[in-house]
Design a protein around this motif. Structure first.
Motif, PDB file in Angstrom:
ATOM      1  N   TRP A 135       0.822  -1.204   0.000  1.00  0.00           N
ATOM      2  CA  TRP A 135       0.000   0.000   0.000  1.00  0.00           C
ATOM      3  C   TRP A 135       0.855   1.252   0.000  1.00  0.00           C
ATOM      4  O   TRP A 135       0.390   2.338  -0.335  1.00  0.00           O
ATOM      5  N   SER A 136       2.127   1.135   0.380  1.00  0.00           N
ATOM      6  CA  SER A 136       2.992   2.296   0.534  1.00  0.00           C
ATOM      7  C   SER A 136       3.031   3.125  -0.738  1.00  0.00           C
ATOM      8  O   SER A 136       3.295   2.628  -1.817  1.00  0.00           O
ATOM      9  N   LYS A 137       2.761   4.396  -0.620  1.00  0.00           N
ATOM     10  CA  LYS A 137       2.817   5.391  -1.678  1.00  0.00           C
ATOM     11  C   LYS A 137       1.679   5.275  -2.700  1.00  0.00           C
ATOM     12  O   LYS A 137       1.073   6.260  -3.062  1.00  0.00           O
ATOM     13  N   LEU A 138       1.414   4.084  -3.208  1.00  0.00           N
ATOM     14  CA  LEU A 138       0.577   3.983  -4.390  1.00  0.00           C
ATOM     15  C   LEU A 138      -0.752   3.272  -4.168  1.00  0.00           C
ATOM     16  O   LEU A 138      -1.530   3.119  -5.081  1.00  0.00           O
ATOM     17  N   GLY A 139      -0.998   2.815  -2.983  1.00  0.00           N
ATOM     18  CA  GLY A 139      -2.234   2.099  -2.742  1.00  0.00           C
ATOM     19  C   GLY A 139      -2.042   0.604  -2.890  1.00  0.00           C
ATOM     20  O   GLY A 139      -0.966   0.116  -3.188  1.00  0.00           O
ATOM     21  N   SER A 140      -3.103  -0.151  -2.704  1.00  0.00           N
ATOM     22  CA  SER A 140      -3.013  -1.605  -2.745  1.00  0.00           C
ATOM     23  C   SER A 140      -2.974  -2.082  -4.188  1.00  0.00           C
ATOM     24  O   SER A 140      -3.966  -2.052  -4.890  1.00  0.00           O
ATOM     25  N   TYR A 177     -10.595  12.431  -3.202  1.00  0.00           N
ATOM     26  CA  TYR A 177     -10.089  11.513  -2.175  1.00  0.00           C
ATOM     27  C   TYR A 177      -8.655  11.120  -2.468  1.00  0.00           C
ATOM     28  O   TYR A 177      -7.781  11.172  -1.591  1.00  0.00           O
ATOM     29  N   PHE A 178      -8.397  10.699  -3.702  1.00  0.00           N
ATOM     30  CA  PHE A 178      -7.048  10.242  -4.050  1.00  0.00           C
ATOM     31  C   PHE A 178      -6.038  11.391  -4.046  1.00  0.00           C
ATOM     32  O   PHE A 178      -4.876  11.198  -3.681  1.00  0.00           O
ATOM     33  N   LEU A 179      -6.481  12.586  -4.437  1.00  0.00           N
ATOM     34  CA  LEU A 179      -5.562  13.729  -4.413  1.00  0.00           C
ATOM     35  C   LEU A 179      -5.171  14.093  -2.983  1.00  0.00           C
ATOM     36  O   LEU A 179      -3.992  14.350  -2.695  1.00  0.00           O
ATOM     37  N   LEU A 180      -6.154  14.109  -2.097  1.00  0.00           N
ATOM     38  CA  LEU A 180      -5.838  14.432  -0.703  1.00  0.00           C
ATOM     39  C   LEU A 180      -4.991  13.330  -0.066  1.00  0.00           C
ATOM     40  O   LEU A 180      -4.108  13.605   0.751  1.00  0.00           O
ATOM     41  N   HIS A 181      -5.264  12.090  -0.450  1.00  0.00           N
ATOM     42  CA  HIS A 181      -4.443  10.978   0.030  1.00  0.00           C
ATOM     43  C   HIS A 181      -2.992  11.170  -0.417  1.00  0.00           C
ATOM     44  O   HIS A 181      -2.059  11.022   0.377  1.00  0.00           O
ATOM     45  N   ARG A 182      -2.816  11.517  -1.690  1.00  0.00           N
ATOM     46  CA  ARG A 182      -1.459  11.735  -2.211  1.00  0.00           C
ATOM     47  C   ARG A 182      -0.787  12.914  -1.516  1.00  0.00           C
ATOM     48  O   ARG A 182       0.409  12.864  -1.188  1.00  0.00           O
ATOM     49  N   TRP A 183      -1.539  13.963  -1.253  1.00  0.00           N
ATOM     50  CA  TRP A 183      -0.987  15.149  -0.586  1.00  0.00           C
ATOM     51  C   TRP A 183      -0.508  14.796   0.815  1.00  0.00           C
ATOM     52  O   TRP A 183       0.562  15.231   1.257  1.00  0.00           O
ATOM     53  N   LEU A 190       2.776  13.003   0.699  1.00  0.00           N
ATOM     54  CA  LEU A 190       3.897  13.930   0.506  1.00  0.00           C
ATOM     55  C   LEU A 190       4.234  14.650   1.802  1.00  0.00           C
ATOM     56  O   LEU A 190       5.407  14.888   2.116  1.00  0.00           O
ATOM     57  N   LYS A 191       3.209  15.000   2.571  1.00  0.00           N
ATOM     58  CA  LYS A 191       3.446  15.633   3.881  1.00  0.00           C
ATOM     59  C   LYS A 191       4.233  14.695   4.788  1.00  0.00           C
ATOM     60  O   LYS A 191       5.146  15.115   5.511  1.00  0.00           O
ATOM     61  N   GLU A 192       3.847  13.415   4.762  1.00  0.00           N
ATOM     62  CA  GLU A 192       4.541  12.434   5.594  1.00  0.00           C
ATOM     63  C   GLU A 192       6.005  12.284   5.189  1.00  0.00           C
ATOM     64  O   GLU A 192       6.855  11.914   5.998  1.00  0.00           O
ATOM     65  N   ALA A 204      -3.532  18.323  -9.806  1.00  0.00           N
ATOM     66  CA  ALA A 204      -3.445  16.862  -9.764  1.00  0.00           C
ATOM     67  C   ALA A 204      -2.159  16.378 -10.409  1.00  0.00           C
ATOM     68  O   ALA A 204      -1.502  15.452  -9.911  1.00  0.00           O
ATOM     69  N   HIS A 205      -1.772  17.011 -11.508  1.00  0.00           N
ATOM     70  CA  HIS A 205      -0.527  16.625 -12.177  1.00  0.00           C
ATOM     71  C   HIS A 205       0.674  16.906 -11.271  1.00  0.00           C
ATOM     72  O   HIS A 205       1.592  16.082 -11.178  1.00  0.00           O
ATOM     73  N   VAL A 206       0.660  18.046 -10.603  1.00  0.00           N
ATOM     74  CA  VAL A 206       1.755  18.396  -9.686  1.00  0.00           C
ATOM     75  C   VAL A 206       1.873  17.332  -8.593  1.00  0.00           C
ATOM     76  O   VAL A 206       2.957  16.832  -8.300  1.00  0.00           O
ATOM     77  N   LEU A 207       0.751  16.980  -7.980  1.00  0.00           N
ATOM     78  CA  LEU A 207       0.764  15.996  -6.898  1.00  0.00           C
ATOM     79  C   LEU A 207       1.252  14.629  -7.380  1.00  0.00           C
ATOM     80  O   LEU A 207       2.039  13.966  -6.706  1.00  0.00           O
ATOM     81  N   ASN A 208       0.783  14.230  -8.549  1.00  0.00           N
ATOM     82  CA  ASN A 208       1.139  12.907  -9.051  1.00  0.00           C
ATOM     83  C   ASN A 208       2.581  12.828  -9.530  1.00  0.00           C
ATOM     84  O   ASN A 208       3.176  11.740  -9.528  1.00  0.00           O
ATOM     85  N   GLU A 209       3.146  13.953  -9.940  1.00  0.00           N
ATOM     86  CA  GLU A 209       4.517  13.942 -10.454  1.00  0.00           C
ATOM     87  C   GLU A 209       5.559  14.126  -9.355  1.00  0.00           C
ATOM     88  O   GLU A 209       6.752  13.920  -9.593  1.00  0.00           O
ATOM     89  N   MET A 210       5.129  14.514  -8.174  1.00  0.00           N
ATOM     90  CA  MET A 210       6.071  14.724  -7.066  1.00  0.00           C
ATOM     91  C   MET A 210       6.636  13.386  -6.576  1.00  0.00           C
ATOM     92  O   MET A 210       5.932  12.394  -6.484  1.00  0.00           O
TER      93      MET A 210
END
Length: 519
Positions: A123-128, A405-411, A414-416, A513-519
């Motif tokens: 699940w780390s980083k990318l989900g299950s 949901y997925f964007l906030l999860h990704r954000w 990144l905070k973590e 969304a692109h910024v979050l996904n490319e980080m």
């Protein structure tokens, strides 16, 4: 009335590659998973064995010649190869298609389906994303669970990908619609740069004297600018109530989620068309992914060739009612998911013979334009229209909440990791920006960029009455002073917003969304 071409999905996993040796053990191929499959409940059809123990290797030209001959003999018009292209142009399982390009004497019409899903084992980083079931000890892999990460980049990376695809597009055997090479893409809903990238690819295609690219989004909930159509790929599209408008019950057999075969096919017939783009309805042979996922798998029960033949004909009529040129069938050789037309020891050539029977029947009724086909077309048009509006509204709401949901999860991820989005902007030279959209995501971005080197010059919002003490807010109808980039936080409608903004500005537009996904 035109006929329809039957295209089978094609998995290029039947040869050894270094990545599989490392992740799953030396010599791993799709056959490894198929051979290791076990019966997990009474009546469970496992393991599945190819007829005459034909555990072939796709690196052998003879194998692909035999597959091409088999397809033509039983009425298939081509294969749709899964295409795996990841961050920085990393490719896997590409050799069968590359060999086919060299072996131009093999009569195998083909196209590509870009499976743009990241490969991961935790699940780390990318989900299950457990891609392959592994009963043995952990293999060697990146400690964060990521095997192959999907990042799209910007124009440089898009051009590199296009240039890789170009020789395939130019091949005479490549399947085309309206003289445009057909290219399928999964996960367009999560692909923030989709509209921009496809627009850029079409400009490159024009330079190369191609008439365009015919893009189909696979199981896409959102209709995005740049799509020529959407393919509902079976069976997964049809146990999704958002697509089929019908919740399907399943049986739990020793922990395995089991769906009734004919019930899923009935859902195919009631699935509605999209409102604004062409809709293709795909069929399927069977399904059982327990060789890959073990006790977490899904399987069909009560599968029969007779049901397959009956509903495949109805499905072909449904597609003809939409003026569709292509009928996609899942799959030719997905042995690890139980979806294969290739002969096995139990049913031998029965599914292929069903394809041939359906194609012959269609050829007869299309030529005669008889009452049977006419009534089928009318029935399917009615079925499509009944659920279209319901699906559109449900999908829009579902898609919006799912995306946020997925964007906030990704954000949060990144905070973590103590990463600030300012790094993306600095890496791309975007030090002076404007923000489009002051909803929840826009306000979070403003807070994120405080006390960084990124300067917010102004914001753009559809509500000009908003007041923010630290910067100017402009209406969407105003002129926009030049910045290094406009960042669109209204991600769910990004394709529409981008299409409008590019008419007014000649500097970069980027989705949050692109910024979050490319980080």
């Amino acid at each position: 009335m035109k006929d329809i071409k039957a295209i089978a999905m094609y998995l290029p996993q039947f040869h050894r590659i270094p990545e599989n040796d490392q992740w799953w053990g030396k010599g791993f191929t799709e056959w490894t998973a198929a051979k290791a499959a076990e019966k997990l409940f009474q009546g469970h059809y496992q393991p599945r064995e190819p007829l005459n123990d034909n555990y072939y290797d796709l690196m052998q030209k003879k194998t692909m010649e035999e597959q091409a001959d088999l397809a033509l003999k039983y009425g298939l018009d081509g294969f749709c190869f899964y295409h795996y292209y990841f961050k920085n142009g990393r490719r896997v399982l590409e050799k069968p298609a590359e060999n086919l390009l060299k072996w131009n004497d093999i009569n195998m019409p083909f196209c590509f389906c870009w499976d743009n899903t990241s490969w991961a084992r935790s699940w780390s980083k990318l989900g299950s994303k457990l891609t392959w079931f592994d009963k043995e000890k952990e293999r060697v892999y990146d400690g964060n669970g990521v095997l192959l990460e999907q990042k799209y980049g910007r124009e440089k990376e898009w051009e590199e990908h296009f240039n890789y695809l170009l020789p395939f597009f130019q091949d005479d055997r490549y399947i085309k619609v309206d003289n445009k090479p057909v290219f399928l893409i999964y996960r367009t809903d999560e692909m923030a740069c989709f509209t921009e990238m496809i627009d850029y690819w079409r400009k490159l295609a024009k330079i190369e004297n191609l008439e365009g690219i015919f893009i189909l989004g696979v199981n896409s909930c959102n209709e995005k600018i740049g799509m020529d159509g959407i393919l509902f790929s079976g069976p997964s599209a049809y146990w999704n109530p958002i697509i089929s408008s019908n919740h399907i019950e399943y049986e739990n057999r020793n922990g395995i989620k089991c769906f009734d075969y004919e019930t899923i096919w009935k859902n195919v017939m009631i699935a509605g068309s999209k409102k604004n783009v062409k809709t293709y309805f795909g069929g399927f042979v069977d399904y059982d992914d327990t060789p890959r996922r073990g006790s977490q798998g899904v399987a069909f029960i009560n599968t029969s060739v007779e049901i397959f033949e009956e509903y495949l004909y109805k499905l072909a009529c449904k597609n003809l009612s939409q003026n569709n040129e292509l009928l996609f069938i899942n799959a030719f050789n997905e042995w690890g998911e139980g979806m294969y037309l290739e002969p096995d020891k139990k049913r031998k050539y029965a599914f292929l013979e069903a394809i041939k029977t359906v194609k012959e029947k269609l050829e007869s009724v299309v030529q005669d334009d008889n009452e049977e086909l006419t009534s089928a077309l009318k029935a399917n048009k009615g079925l499509s229209g009944n659920v279209e509006v319901i699906n559109t509204n449900m999908e829009k709401q579902n898609g919006k909440f799912k995306e946020y949901y997925f964007l906030l999860h990704r954000w949060l991820q990144l905070k973590e990791e103590n990463k600030n989005l300012s790094k993306y902007f600095m890496d791309h030279g975007y030090y002076r920006i404007a923000i489009y959209g002051l909803g929840v995501m826009g306000k979070h971005l403003i807070e994120e960029l405080k006390n960084t080197e990124i300067r917010l010059l102004y914001a753009i919002d559809r509500n000009p009455q908003l007041i923010y003490p630290d910067f100017e807010i402009r209406s969407v109808d105003d002129d926009f002073p030049r910045t290094d980039a406009i960042v669109v936080t209204a991600t769910f409608e990004y394709d529409v917003i981008w299409n409008e903004l590019k008419k007014k500005v000649d500097y970069p537009i980027v989705s949050l969304a692109h910024v979050l996904n490319e980080m």
